[in-house]
Design a protein around this motif. Structure first.
Motif, PDB file in Angstrom:
ATOM      1  N   PHE A 183       3.598   3.831  -1.849  1.00  0.00           N
ATOM      2  CA  PHE A 183       4.287   4.233  -3.068  1.00  0.00           C
ATOM      3  C   PHE A 183       5.722   4.585  -2.659  1.00  0.00           C
ATOM      4  CE2 PHE A 183       4.656   5.762  -7.333  1.00  0.00           C
ATOM      5  CZ  PHE A 183       5.547   6.823  -7.279  1.00  0.00           C
ATOM      6  N   GLY A 243      -0.506   6.078  -0.221  1.00  0.00           N
ATOM      7  CA  GLY A 243      -1.364   6.850  -1.088  1.00  0.00           C
ATOM      8  C   GLY A 243      -0.905   6.750  -2.520  1.00  0.00           C
ATOM      9  N   PRO A 244      -1.453   7.608  -3.382  1.00  0.00           N
ATOM     10  CA  PRO A 244      -1.141   7.518  -4.806  1.00  0.00           C
ATOM     11  C   PRO A 244       0.268   7.996  -5.127  1.00  0.00           C
ATOM     12  CG  PRO A 244      -2.529   9.406  -4.367  1.00  0.00           C
ATOM     13  CD  PRO A 244      -2.439   8.638  -3.082  1.00  0.00           C
ATOM     14  N   SER A 245       0.636   7.837  -6.388  1.00  0.00           N
ATOM     15  CA  SER A 245       1.969   8.237  -6.815  1.00  0.00           C
ATOM     16  C   SER A 245       2.155   9.734  -6.655  1.00  0.00           C
ATOM     17  CB  SER A 245       2.172   7.831  -8.274  1.00  0.00           C
ATOM     18  OG  SER A 245       1.269   8.542  -9.103  1.00  0.00           O
ATOM     19  N   SER A 246       3.396  10.109  -6.470  1.00  0.00           N
ATOM     20  CA  SER A 246       3.746  11.517  -6.352  1.00  0.00           C
ATOM     21  C   SER A 246       5.197  11.696  -6.710  1.00  0.00           C
ATOM     22  CB  SER A 246       3.487  12.033  -4.934  1.00  0.00           C
ATOM     23  OG  SER A 246       3.941  13.372  -4.794  1.00  0.00           O
ATOM     24  N   SER A 306       0.811  -1.218   0.000  1.00  0.00           N
ATOM     25  CA  SER A 306       0.000   0.000   0.000  1.00  0.00           C
ATOM     26  C   SER A 306       0.846   1.270   0.000  1.00  0.00           C
ATOM     27  CB  SER A 306      -0.977   0.042   1.179  1.00  0.00           C
ATOM     28  OG  SER A 306      -0.345   0.467   2.379  1.00  0.00           O
ATOM     29  N   SER A 366       4.707   1.889  -7.652  1.00  0.00           N
ATOM     30  CA  SER A 366       3.545   1.608  -6.826  1.00  0.00           C
ATOM     31  C   SER A 366       3.560   0.132  -6.463  1.00  0.00           C
ATOM     32  CB  SER A 366       2.262   1.959  -7.578  1.00  0.00           C
ATOM     33  OG  SER A 366       2.186   1.219  -8.777  1.00  0.00           O
TER      34      SER A 366
END
Length: 123
Positions: A33, A101-104, A31, A52
């Motif tokens: 990234f 969380g999502p990609s950054s 979970s 991810s």
């Protein structure tokens, strides 16, 4: 938070290769990234590559795409950065970071950081 430890840096001649490792402890990478960043003397920190955890997507800075490859080993809870065809301008301290969380590509979005490992590419 997950604890991160990098290894694999060193001195290499231009055109050579190195593989960096980022090992997690405390929690698994699931979970998260995970990104690799680098900072050269006198320059701002920059995003290098990210991955991810499920499904697997990879992201690269334009400056390293085609030369670097990010991958993961679920069993070892480790992320790798294979760096090929290294150039003197790749010289920097390389750090891995993780975020839930999502990609950054923004370092400020990452809550866990390793201590960094020095990569020096001689011409």
């Amino acid at each position: 938070q997950v604890q991160l430890v990098e290894s694999g840096g060193g001195l290499v001649q231009a055109g050579g290769s190195l593989r960096l490792s980022c090992a997690a402890s405390g929690r698994t990478f699931s979970s998260y990234f995970v990104g690799w960043f680098r900072q050269a003397p006198g320059k701002e920190r920059e995003f290098v590559a990210g991955i991810s955890w499920g499904p697997t997507y990879t992201y690269y800075a334009d400056s390293v795409r085609g030369r670097f490859a990010i991958s993961r080993d679920n069993a070892k809870n480790t992320v790798y950065l294979q760096m090929n065809r290294l150039k003197p301008e790749d010289t920097a301290v390389y750090s891995c970071a993780a975020r839930q969380g999502p990609s950054s590509r923004a370092g400020a979005d990452f809550g866990s950081w390793g201590q960094g490992t020095q990569v020096t590419v001689s011409s």
